[in-house]
Design a protein around this motif. Structure first.
Motif, short mmCIF file in Angstrom:
data_model
loop_
_atom_site.label_atom_id
_atom_site.label_comp_id
_atom_site.label_asym_id
_atom_site.label_seq_id
_atom_site.Cartn_x
_atom_site.Cartn_y
_atom_site.Cartn_z
N ASP A 1 -58.91 69.74 -40.39
CA ASP A 1 -60.24 69.14 -40.52
C ASP A 1 -60.59 68.24 -39.33
O ASP A 1 -61.18 67.17 -39.49
CB ASP A 1 -60.37 68.37 -41.84
N ASN A 2 -60.21 68.70 -38.17
CA ASN A 2 -60.63 68.10 -36.90
C ASN A 2 -61.50 69.13 -36.19
O ASN A 2 -60.99 69.94 -35.40
CB ASN A 2 -59.42 67.71 -36.04
N PRO A 3 -62.79 69.15 -36.45
CA PRO A 3 -63.65 70.24 -35.95
C PRO A 3 -63.71 70.33 -34.43
O PRO A 3 -64.08 71.37 -33.88
CB PRO A 3 -65.02 69.90 -36.54
N ASN A 4 -63.36 69.24 -33.72
CA ASN A 4 -63.40 69.27 -32.26
C ASN A 4 -62.06 69.61 -31.63
O ASN A 4 -61.93 69.61 -30.40
CB ASN A 4 -63.87 67.90 -31.74
N ASP B 1 -50.19 71.74 -40.62
CA ASP B 1 -51.51 72.16 -41.09
C ASP B 1 -52.53 71.97 -39.98
O ASP B 1 -52.80 70.85 -39.55
CB ASP B 1 -51.92 71.36 -42.32
N VAL B 2 -53.09 73.09 -39.50
CA VAL B 2 -54.15 73.05 -38.48
C VAL B 2 -55.40 73.77 -39.01
O VAL B 2 -56.17 74.34 -38.24
CB VAL B 2 -53.68 73.68 -37.15
N SER B 3 -55.60 73.73 -40.30
CA SER B 3 -56.75 74.40 -40.92
C SER B 3 -58.05 73.67 -40.59
O SER B 3 -58.06 72.47 -40.32
CB SER B 3 -56.57 74.42 -42.45
N ARG B 4 -59.14 74.45 -40.60
CA ARG B 4 -60.51 73.92 -40.44
C ARG B 4 -60.65 73.07 -39.17
O ARG B 4 -61.06 71.91 -39.21
CB ARG B 4 -60.90 73.11 -41.69
N THR B 5 -60.28 73.65 -38.06
CA THR B 5 -60.47 73.02 -36.76
C THR B 5 -61.34 73.92 -35.90
O THR B 5 -61.91 74.89 -36.38
CB THR B 5 -59.11 72.79 -36.06
N GLY B 6 -61.41 73.62 -34.62
CA GLY B 6 -62.17 74.46 -33.69
C GLY B 6 -61.31 75.43 -32.93
O GLY B 6 -61.74 76.01 -31.93
N LEU B 7 -60.07 75.64 -33.39
CA LEU B 7 -59.15 76.52 -32.68
C LEU B 7 -59.62 77.97 -32.70
O LEU B 7 -60.05 78.48 -33.74
CB LEU B 7 -57.75 76.45 -33.30
N THR B 8 -59.52 78.62 -31.55
CA THR B 8 -59.80 80.06 -31.45
C THR B 8 -58.55 80.84 -31.09
O THR B 8 -58.51 82.06 -31.26
CB THR B 8 -60.88 80.33 -30.39
#
Length: 291
Positions: free
Chosen positions: A133-136, A155-162
């Motif tokens: 939950d770090n969108p940036n 946990d790296v869910s709900r981020t801006g990762l591509t």
């Protein structure tokens, strides 16, 4: 007995004073044995007067935008740090250099933008790391967790990762749970290796139904097993337009090189024949003119 009782009173006051000094607690926080809880106190800065023997520090749901490395280093026995739902962002490199005993770290719901090798490299005992939950958050370096070999829950869910390099998580020997859901995964041929690792790994992926491709458009919302099949077909058995162009250029270059070589060989052969014929004619003339 003391006649007036004054020495006893002074002793009690002195002991109470010493006890009060030993149980310091930050303003607006609650303190129990080895635990400081400052949840939801609208704190703007890292609290002061935290007892040095604190093992568990909870700063959740505040407005803290900066974690001072020096102040943290005073808490050398800290094993649990909860900083979720704050305003932490930008550069966290070397922030945790003084809390090497940390086992649990929650930085979810913040403004993190990247994770480098220097961000968590000093947390050699880390077992749980939550940066969801770090969108940036758009970049995690390949060797970001190289020193966190005890990490079991990431946990790296709900981020801006591509994109996430396969070796970043594959080389974590104790990893058992990895959150990847609701990210902006770009499912191209470069990502195929990571998807294949997911399918073959023993790691558990919570909320796996929401681990889907975001781009390209043709694979949008496709779950990873289906995406792997599509990518295997398109990346390993099918050529793209640019591949055909490349092969045509290679063929043309080979054709031109061959043609040029043949022409040069022909020219050399003609020149050789001309010189050979001229030599023979000169020999015949010399024989004719001889007495």
């Amino acid at each position: 007995m003391f006649p007036s009782g004054t020495p006893w009173s002074l002793s009690i006051v002195f002991l109470l004073g010493m006890a009060s000094e030993g149980i310091s607690c930050p303003s607006r926080c609650s303190c129990q044995y080895l635990e400081v809880n400052c949840t939801g106190q609208q704190l703007q800065e890292f609290p002061v007067d935290i007892p040095l023997d604190t093992r568990q520090l909870i700063l959740a749901a505040n407005n803290v935008s900066y974690l001072p490395a020096v102040e943290l280093s005073f808490l050398a026995d800290l094993v649990y740090l909860d900083c979720r739902k704050n305003l932490l962002g930008d550069d966290l490199d070397f922030t945790f250099i003084g809390v090497a005993k940390l086992v649990y770290l929650d930085l979810s719901f913040n403004n993190l933008t990247q994770v480098t090798f220097s961000t968590f490299s000093h947390l050699l005992s880390l077992v749980v790391l939550k940066i969801s939950d770090n969108p940036n958050l758009v970049a995690i370096e390949k060797d970001a967790f190289a020193n966190n070999t005890w990490l079991r829950h990431l946990d790296v869910s709900r981020t801006g990762l591509t994109f996430l390099d396969t070796s970043t998580v594959r080389d974590l020997p104790n990893l058992r749970l990895l959150g990847l859901s609701d990210n902006l995964w770009h499912c191209n041929c470069s990502f195929l290796d990571f998807i294949t690792w997911m399918m073959e790994s023993d790691v558990h992926f919570p909320d796996a139904d929401n681990i889907t491709c975001h781009t390209p458009a043709g694979l949008y919302a496709l779950r990873m097993p289906a995406a792997e099949a599509q990518l295997h077909f398109s990346c390993l058995t099918q050529l793209y337009k640019q591949d055909y162009v490349f092969l045509c250029l290679v063929g043309l270059c080979i054709f031109l090189a061959g043609t040029t070589a043949a022409w040069l060989a022909g020219v050399c052969a003609v020149i050789y024949e001309a010189h050979a014929s001229k030599g023979e004619e000169e020999e015949e003339e010399e024989e004719d003119t001889a007495p």
